[in-house]
Write an enzyme that holds these catalytic residues in place. Structure first.
Site, PDB file in Angstrom:
ATOM      1  N   ARG A   1       4.146  -0.427  -4.583  1.00  0.00           N
ATOM      2  CA  ARG A   1       3.794  -0.886  -3.238  1.00  0.00           C
ATOM      3  C   ARG A   1       2.462  -1.617  -3.211  1.00  0.00           C
ATOM      4  O   ARG A   1       2.097  -2.219  -2.189  1.00  0.00           O
ATOM      5  CB  ARG A   1       3.707   0.307  -2.274  1.00  0.00           C
TER       6      ARG A   1
ATOM      7  N   GLU B   1       8.810 -15.090  -9.720  1.00  0.00           N
ATOM      8  CA  GLU B   1       8.042 -13.905  -9.346  1.00  0.00           C
ATOM      9  C   GLU B   1       7.608 -13.063 -10.546  1.00  0.00           C
ATOM     10  O   GLU B   1       6.548 -12.471 -10.512  1.00  0.00           O
ATOM     11  CB  GLU B   1       8.736 -13.054  -8.271  1.00  0.00           C
TER      12      GLU B   1
ATOM     13  N   CYS C   1       0.828  -1.192   0.000  1.00  0.00           N
ATOM     14  CA  CYS C   1       0.000   0.000   0.000  1.00  0.00           C
ATOM     15  C   CYS C   1       0.875   1.259   0.000  1.00  0.00           C
ATOM     16  O   CYS C   1       1.885   1.322   0.687  1.00  0.00           O
ATOM     17  CB  CYS C   1      -0.939   0.075   1.187  1.00  0.00           C
TER      18      CYS C   1
ATOM     19  N   LYS D   1       6.411  -4.349  -3.400  1.00  0.00           N
ATOM     20  CA  LYS D   1       7.850  -4.149  -3.210  1.00  0.00           C
ATOM     21  C   LYS D   1       8.230  -4.204  -1.745  1.00  0.00           C
ATOM     22  O   LYS D   1       9.240  -4.790  -1.374  1.00  0.00           O
ATOM     23  CB  LYS D   1       8.228  -2.784  -3.799  1.00  0.00           C
TER      24      LYS D   1
ATOM     25  N   TRP E   1      -2.651  -2.836  -1.695  1.00  0.00           N
ATOM     26  CA  TRP E   1      -2.277  -4.248  -1.810  1.00  0.00           C
ATOM     27  C   TRP E   1      -3.137  -4.950  -0.771  1.00  0.00           C
ATOM     28  O   TRP E   1      -2.919  -4.790   0.425  1.00  0.00           O
ATOM     29  CB  TRP E   1      -0.784  -4.420  -1.509  1.00  0.00           C
TER      30      TRP E   1
ATOM     31  N   GLU F   1      18.267 -17.586  -5.828  1.00  0.00           N
ATOM     32  CA  GLU F   1      17.898 -16.268  -6.334  1.00  0.00           C
ATOM     33  C   GLU F   1      17.394 -16.350  -7.782  1.00  0.00           C
ATOM     34  O   GLU F   1      16.398 -15.713  -8.138  1.00  0.00           O
ATOM     35  CB  GLU F   1      19.099 -15.313  -6.219  1.00  0.00           C
TER      36      GLU F   1
ATOM     37  N   HIS G   1      17.436 -37.480  -3.765  1.00  0.00           N
ATOM     38  CA  HIS G   1      16.727 -37.928  -2.561  1.00  0.00           C
ATOM     39  C   HIS G   1      15.226 -37.673  -2.671  1.00  0.00           C
ATOM     40  O   HIS G   1      14.532 -37.614  -1.661  1.00  0.00           O
ATOM     41  CB  HIS G   1      17.315 -37.239  -1.324  1.00  0.00           C
TER      42      HIS G   1
ATOM     43  N   LYS H   1      13.680 -15.160  -8.957  1.00  0.00           N
ATOM     44  CA  LYS H   1      13.492 -14.139 -10.005  1.00  0.00           C
ATOM     45  C   LYS H   1      12.529 -14.667 -11.063  1.00  0.00           C
ATOM     46  O   LYS H   1      11.621 -13.973 -11.484  1.00  0.00           O
ATOM     47  CB  LYS H   1      14.824 -13.792 -10.690  1.00  0.00           C
TER      48      LYS H   1
ATOM     49  N   ASN I   1      -1.871   2.101   5.569  1.00  0.00           N
ATOM     50  CA  ASN I   1      -0.945   1.052   5.154  1.00  0.00           C
ATOM     51  C   ASN I   1      -0.590   0.265   6.400  1.00  0.00           C
ATOM     52  O   ASN I   1      -0.142   0.848   7.390  1.00  0.00           O
ATOM     53  CB  ASN I   1       0.305   1.693   4.534  1.00  0.00           C
ATOM     54  N   GLY I   2      -0.792  -1.056   6.362  1.00  0.00           N
ATOM     55  CA  GLY I   2      -0.490  -1.881   7.533  1.00  0.00           C
ATOM     56  C   GLY I   2      -1.646  -2.811   7.821  1.00  0.00           C
ATOM     57  O   GLY I   2      -2.502  -3.040   6.958  1.00  0.00           O
TER      58      GLY I   2
HETATM   59  C1  AGP Z   1      12.769 -10.112  -4.475  1.00  0.00           C
HETATM   60  O1  AGP Z   1      12.788  -9.896  -5.830  1.00  0.00           O
HETATM   61  C2  AGP Z   1      11.534  -9.767  -3.800  1.00  0.00           C
HETATM   62  N1  AGP Z   1      10.982  -8.543  -4.202  1.00  0.00           N
HETATM   63  C3  AGP Z   1      11.481 -10.029  -2.306  1.00  0.00           C
HETATM   64  O2  AGP Z   1      11.829 -11.360  -2.109  1.00  0.00           O
HETATM   65  C4  AGP Z   1      12.335  -9.134  -1.374  1.00  0.00           C
HETATM   66  O3  AGP Z   1      13.690  -9.420  -1.530  1.00  0.00           O
HETATM   67  C5  AGP Z   1      11.885  -9.380   0.083  1.00  0.00           C
HETATM   68  O4  AGP Z   1      10.532  -9.036   0.193  1.00  0.00           O
HETATM   69  C6  AGP Z   1      12.699  -8.617   1.100  1.00  0.00           C
HETATM   70  O5  AGP Z   1      12.541  -7.239   0.969  1.00  0.00           O
HETATM   71  P1  AGP Z   1      13.537  -6.238   1.689  1.00  0.00           P
HETATM   72  O6  AGP Z   1      14.896  -6.473   1.125  1.00  0.00           O
HETATM   73  O7  AGP Z   1      12.996  -4.885   1.360  1.00  0.00           O
HETATM   74  O8  AGP Z   1      13.489  -6.535   3.153  1.00  0.00           O
END
Ligand code: AGP
Length: 628
Positions: free
Chosen positions: A27, A508, A2, A623, A77, A501, A524, A505, A103-104
């Site tokens: 956001r 997502e 948000c 984000k 969001w 990672e 396994h 990527k 927001n929250g």
């Molecule tokens: C990664 O591409 C994501 N957007 C997500 O995993 C992100 O790294 C995670 O939410 C942590 O965010 P931060 O680094 O702002 O704490």
């Protein structure tokens, strides 16, 4: 999670609110809304739209159709209640006496709702936020009976609401009977104030700096449990006891252009290309040249004396998502260089596992935004237990940066794309600096080895540039693979960290199912999923593990897998096994993550583009994750 924007001043508010919200869409983007007080007609107009912000822009002629100079806006969001127009913010009480954007999460909203329903309040939405709006209305009514002036009445209501609610919030608040005044408060969700001068004189509030940067560089960070009262001319901030407190403005050094696409099609590809600069900016201020021409590390900003660093008995690395993946790589780098045992934890697990912490341990919290709820909670837990805490953070002045004992900023600049790239790379760079420093003060590396490590770090930006120069090959391959349904990323040691990672990527932003596995673990259980045509990305940058990973790749190839190999120049034997190879320049093996991650970022990016997806704003994601 948000985005909030508010403005009170001399100019028409709605276009400013919508422009600010467009910089915060990362956001949250499942609905949006604005509330503006129309001074002429003495009422608050609320306009909301489901879906992307552009729907709200169309409905309001980019805000020009909404009159008034004081208002709040929100991009959502969804947490409580489906994404819909009715659940979109702002939320308000009867006759719009109280209007809020939030927001929250209000954790005890159900209790509050039950209590307010008993008092005769009616709820229209399924959101937790409406409970806060109506609770404020109820306290505002009570405060009215105390014979208080308008400002005291609002402060009293806000303070009582803060005492009553549990959870996290950043709130922008309008009271229908207070023209030209905007209130704001926060607990555990970010909120800043911007001061606007000249022909748009007034004040803004926002969840993040980019929303105000076109209008001002002078901002104040509202701290937890503070209340701001803003008018065109005045900014007053109070503590929860309603006592006025002094707040200092901070000048933001980066400009609005840093948060623009700069000719690139998406923020993600722009940010991928910014990695050489970002890594250089993170490393170079911390590497100094001595009189004898030798280089040395200067981490004096951390204010952690060498003796203290030398005595660290264990390192706890904590983060979420990609930041956790940096922690996974950091464990290997720190253990190998400094010979300190490390533990790496997901912040959301750490906070509930009642961790056993060694008193001489060092906690490193990694977070781009510095606002991630779980990471912040983990940091607070460690501080409560008396641990030394160090934060690696990108956003200056964020909650984690302010609450940790020491902070090492990554100088990635604003990262807008939801999928992190340059912030991840700068976090790795910060880890190399810390690991090398720990190794040096503990006498685990010779001066020659220290020099070599520093040289290897400094060479990384140019090497990342070289990897980027080969992007068309990855693009070609991504177009071929865009239709695949399942992808496995495998590697050992640091190559497993890279795989984690790469897999995140891809999933997502391309919505393709993918998993990362320690290559030796496949047999396994997971190898049963390998069948004809399944894409397996084998990462093999570590010389001591190269043959082992290649053997694991042979195992999946014999079960029908289609193989993408990622290794360093010189390891040409991999071509006997794989269908497609990408090479990255040689470097100190402990730093190879910084290079190998780049083709995987590009692979995910180009697959997402080939599928025509919204690269920068993938579905269901935000984000900055400021809820648990
Ligand atoms: C990664 O591409 C994501 N957007 C997500 O995993 C992100 O790294 C995670 O939410 C942590 O965010 P931060 O680094 O702002 O704490």
């Amino acid at each position: 999670m948000c985005g909030i924007v508010g403005y009170v001043g001399t100019r028409q508010a709605a276009p400013i609110l919508l422009d600010g919200l467009s910089r915060l869409e990362y956001r949250g983007y499942d609905s949006a809304g604005i509330a503006v007080r129309d001074e002429e007609n003495e009422h608050v107009e609320v306009v909301k739209a489901k879906g992307r912000l552009k729907n709200l822009m169309e409905m309001t002629d980019s805000g020009h159709a909404v009159r008034g100079t004081c208002g709040v806006g929100h991009t959502r969001w969804a947490t409580h209640g489906e994404p819909s127009t009715i659940n979109a913010h702002p939320h308000y009480s009867r006759e719009k006496r109280v209007v809020v954007v939030h927001n929250g999460i209000i954790e005890n909203y159900q209790d509050i709702k039950d209590m307010l329903v008993r008092k005769g309040y009616a709820f229209r939405t399924q959101t937790d936020t409406e409970a806060a709006a109506l609770l404020l209305d109820s306290y505002y009514t009570e405060a009215g009976k105390k014979g208080l002036g308008p400002r005291e009445r609002a402060l009293d209501a806000i303070r009582n609401m803060m005492i009553r609610v549990r959870g996290s919030y950043a709130l922008g608040i309008l009271f229908g009977d207070q023209p030209g005044v905007m209130y704001a408060t926060r607990k555990d969700s970010p909120l800043i104030i911007g001061r606007c001068d000249g022909e748009m004189r007034g004040h803004m509030i926002a969840s993040d700096v980019p929303a105000v940067l076109s209008y001002t560089r002078n901002v104040v960070y509202i701290d937890n449990l503070e209340i701001a009262c803003l008018t065109q001319e005045e900014m007053r901030v109070y503590n929860i006891d309603c006592e006025q407190i002094d707040k200092a403005f901070v000048e933001i050094k980066w400009d609005a252009a840093s948060a623009e696409k700069d000719g690139y099609e998406h923020f993600m590809i722009k940010e991928i290309h910014e990695q050489p600069r970002a890594v250089r900016d993170t490393l170079s201020p911390r590497i100094k040249e001595r009189e004898d021409g030798q280089k040395c590390l200067d981490l004096s900003e951390l204010e952690l004396p060498d003796e203290e660093l030398a005595g660290v008995s264990r390192v706890y690395l904590i983060g979420c998502g990609s930041a956790y993946h940096v922690g996974t790589a950091a464990r290997t780098v720190i253990e190998r260089l400094a010979h300190i045992p490390c533990e790496v934890d997901l912040a959301s697990e750490f906070r509930y596992r009642d961790p056993i912490l060694e008193p001489r341990g060092l906690v490193i919290i990694i977070s781009q935004s510095g606002e991630t709820a779980d990471s912040l909670a983990a940091l607070r837990l460690c501080r409560e237990r008396g641990m030394r805490t160090l934060a690696i953070v990108n956003v200056v002045g964020s909650s984690i940066a302010r609450e940790a004992d020491a902070v090492m900023y990554t100088w990635a600049g604003p990262e807008i794309s939801v999928a992190t790239t340059k912030a991840y790379s700068t976090q790795l760079a910060a880890i190399y600096l810390i690991a090398t420093k720990l190794a040096a003060v503990r006498g685990q590396i010779s001066p020659e080895r220290e020099q070599q490590l520093i040289e290897d770090m400094l060479a990384l930006p140019d090497k990342i540039e070289r990897v980027l120069s080969d992007k068309e090959r990855v693009q070609w391959y991504a177009n071929k693979m865009a239709a695949c349904k399942d992808v496995f990323f495998i590697g050992r040691g640091l190559d497993h960290a890279i795989s984690l990672e790469g897999s995140l990527k891809l999933k997502e932003i391309s919505y393709i199912h993918s998993e990362a596995y320690a290559a030796g673990e496949l047999k396994h259980g997971t190898i049963s999923l390998i069948e004809d045509g399944v894409l397996v990305v084998g990462v093999a940058t570590q010389p001591d593990l190269f043959e082992k990973v290649v053997s694991n790749m042979v195992e999946v190839r014999s079960r029908g897998a289609y193989l993408f190999g990622l290794t360093t120049y010189g390891q040409y034997a991999i071509e006997d096994t794989v269908n497609f190879t990408v090479y990255v320049p040689r470097t100190e093996p402990l730093f190879a993550t910084s290079l190998a991650v780049v083709p995987l970022q590009l692979l995910a990016y180009y697959i997402s583009c080939a599928k025509g997806l919204d690269v920068d704003k993938p579905r269901n994601l935000a984000k900055s994750v400021t809820v648990e």
